[in-house]
Design a protein around this motif. Structure first.
Motif, PDB file in Angstrom:
ATOM      1  N   SER A  30       1.130  -1.131  -0.005  1.00 14.45           N
ATOM      2  CA  SER A  30      -0.042   0.375  -0.287  1.00 14.45           C
ATOM      3  C   SER A  30       0.971   1.037   0.337  1.00 14.45           C
ATOM      4  CB  SER A  30      -1.066  -0.090   1.692  1.00 14.45           C
ATOM      5  OG  SER A  30      -1.539   1.029   0.953  1.00 14.45           O
ATOM      6  N   VAL A  33       1.995   1.515  -3.085  1.00 12.84           N
ATOM      7  CA  VAL A  33       1.701   1.600  -3.921  1.00 12.84           C
ATOM      8  C   VAL A  33       0.773   3.726  -4.274  1.00 12.84           C
ATOM      9  CG1 VAL A  33      -0.963   1.886  -5.491  1.00 12.84           C
ATOM     10  CG2 VAL A  33      -0.127  -0.456  -4.796  1.00 12.84           C
ATOM     11  N   ASN A  34       0.694   3.436  -3.089  1.00 14.13           N
ATOM     12  CA  ASN A  34       0.517   5.572  -2.836  1.00 14.13           C
ATOM     13  C   ASN A  34       1.938   5.987  -3.488  1.00 14.13           C
ATOM     14  OD1 ASN A  34      -2.249   5.686  -2.286  1.00 14.13           O
ATOM     15  ND2 ASN A  34      -1.057   5.133  -0.012  1.00 14.13           N
ATOM     16  N   TYR A  35       2.775   5.083  -3.052  1.00 11.14           N
ATOM     17  CA  TYR A  35       4.016   6.500  -3.761  1.00 11.14           C
ATOM     18  C   TYR A  35       4.705   6.570  -5.181  1.00 11.14           C
ATOM     19  CZ  TYR A  35       9.279   8.227  -4.075  1.00 11.14           C
ATOM     20  OH  TYR A  35      10.488   8.657  -4.592  1.00 11.14           O
ATOM     21  N   LEU A  37       2.105   5.799  -7.200  1.00  6.50           N
ATOM     22  CA  LEU A  37       0.563   7.005  -7.714  1.00  6.50           C
ATOM     23  C   LEU A  37       1.083   8.741  -7.514  1.00  6.50           C
ATOM     24  CD1 LEU A  37      -2.666   5.386  -6.333  1.00  6.50           C
ATOM     25  CD2 LEU A  37      -1.682   5.370  -8.460  1.00  6.50           C
ATOM     26  N   LEU A  38       1.835   8.835  -6.183  1.00  8.80           N
ATOM     27  CA  LEU A  38       2.067  10.110  -6.415  1.00  8.80           C
ATOM     28  C   LEU A  38       3.591  10.847  -7.197  1.00  8.80           C
ATOM     29  CD1 LEU A  38       1.920  13.121  -4.472  1.00  8.80           C
ATOM     30  CD2 LEU A  38       3.970  11.813  -3.121  1.00  8.80           C
ATOM     31  N   THR A  40       3.776   9.681 -10.705  1.00  6.69           N
ATOM     32  CA  THR A  40       3.692   8.887 -12.286  1.00  6.69           C
ATOM     33  C   THR A  40       2.692   9.637 -12.159  1.00  6.69           C
ATOM     34  OG1 THR A  40       1.398   7.543 -11.470  1.00  6.69           O
ATOM     35  CG2 THR A  40       4.181   6.654 -12.421  1.00  6.69           C
ATOM     36  N   SER A  41       1.936  10.638 -10.987  1.00  7.34           N
ATOM     37  CA  SER A  41       1.011  11.813 -12.144  1.00  7.34           C
ATOM     38  C   SER A  41       0.878  12.919 -12.322  1.00  7.34           C
ATOM     39  CB  SER A  41      -0.428  11.995 -10.583  1.00  7.34           C
ATOM     40  OG  SER A  41      -1.069  10.998 -10.023  1.00  7.34           O
ATOM     41  N   LEU A  47      -4.505  12.981  -9.985  1.00  8.70           N
ATOM     42  CA  LEU A  47      -3.942  12.533  -8.648  1.00  8.70           C
ATOM     43  C   LEU A  47      -4.951  11.739  -7.938  1.00  8.70           C
ATOM     44  CD1 LEU A  47      -1.317  11.700  -6.797  1.00  8.70           C
ATOM     45  CD2 LEU A  47      -1.751  14.270  -6.269  1.00  8.70           C
ATOM     46  N   ASN A  50      -6.288   8.931  -8.944  1.00  7.13           N
ATOM     47  CA  ASN A  50      -5.658   7.421  -8.737  1.00  7.13           C
ATOM     48  C   ASN A  50      -6.318   7.131  -7.257  1.00  7.13           C
ATOM     49  OD1 ASN A  50      -4.680   7.176 -11.195  1.00  7.13           O
ATOM     50  ND2 ASN A  50      -3.388   7.968 -10.857  1.00  7.13           N
ATOM     51  N   PHE A  51      -6.164   8.289  -6.034  1.00  6.21           N
ATOM     52  CA  PHE A  51      -6.552   8.245  -5.245  1.00  6.21           C
ATOM     53  C   PHE A  51      -7.683   7.656  -4.768  1.00  6.21           C
ATOM     54  CE2 PHE A  51      -2.710  10.238  -3.940  1.00  6.21           C
ATOM     55  CZ  PHE A  51      -1.092   9.219  -3.330  1.00  6.21           C
ATOM     56  N   PHE A  54      -7.851   3.607  -5.834  1.00  6.23           N
ATOM     57  CA  PHE A  54      -6.966   3.407  -4.820  1.00  6.23           C
ATOM     58  C   PHE A  54      -8.037   2.718  -3.357  1.00  6.23           C
ATOM     59  CE2 PHE A  54      -3.323   2.170  -1.944  1.00  6.23           C
ATOM     60  CZ  PHE A  54      -3.059   0.721  -2.058  1.00  6.23           C
TER      61      PHE A  54
END
Length: 118
Positions: A30, A33-35, A37-38, A40-41, A47, A50-51, A54
Motif C-alpha cells: 500500500s 502504490v501510494n508513492y 501514484l504520487l 506518476t500522476s 492524482l 487515482n487515490f 485506490f
C-alpha cells in the motif's frame, strides 16, 4: 502466545506468523502504490482520481467484513467475524526488550527518510 490462540481452537502459532507477514506485505505494498501514484500522476485531478480508486479497492475487504458481520455470508463466517470483533490486542508485549521498545517509531522514521530521499 497471542490471545487469539486461546479463543479460536484452530489457531496456531504458524498461522499467526503467516497473518502478520501478510499484514506487513499488505502495508508495504500500500505504501509503495501510494508513492508510485504520487510520482506518476501528471495533474492534480489525475492524482485525486487515482487515490479515490485506490481507496475504493482498499475498502473492499472492510465491506466483506461488514457483510459477514450482518450474516449475508455463511453462519460460520458470521460467527468468526463476531468473535474477531471481541478480540483485543495486548499493549506492546515486546516492551520488556529494550532494543524493540521503539521499533515502530524507528520504522516510521526510516520510511519517511526514504520517501524524502527519493
Amino acid at each position: 502466545p497471542p490471545p487469539a490462540m486461546k479463543t479460536f481452537h484452530g489457531a496456531t502459532y504458524s498461522k499467526w506468523i503467516l497473518g502478520n507477514v501478510c499484514r506487513f506485505i499488505d502495508g508495504t505494498t500500500s505504501l509503495l502504490v501510494n508513492y508510485l501514484l504520487l510520482l506518476t500522476s501528471d495533474t492534480i485531478s489525475g492524482l485525486m482520481m487515482n487515490f479515490v480508486a485506490f481507496e475504493f479497492l482498499m475498502d473492499i475487504d472492510n465491506i466483506a467484513f461488514h457483510l459477514a458481520l450482518e450474516g449475508y455470508l455463511t453462519d460460520s463466517i458470521e460467527y468468526m467475524a463476531k468473535a474477531a470483533t471481541k478480540l483485543t490486542l495486548p499493549k506492546k508485549s515486546y516492551a520488556k526488550r529494550h532494543c524493540c521498545r521503539y521499533l515502530d517509531s524507528m520504522f516510521l522514521i526510516v520510511v519517511y527518510l526514504l520517501v524524502v530521499a527519493c
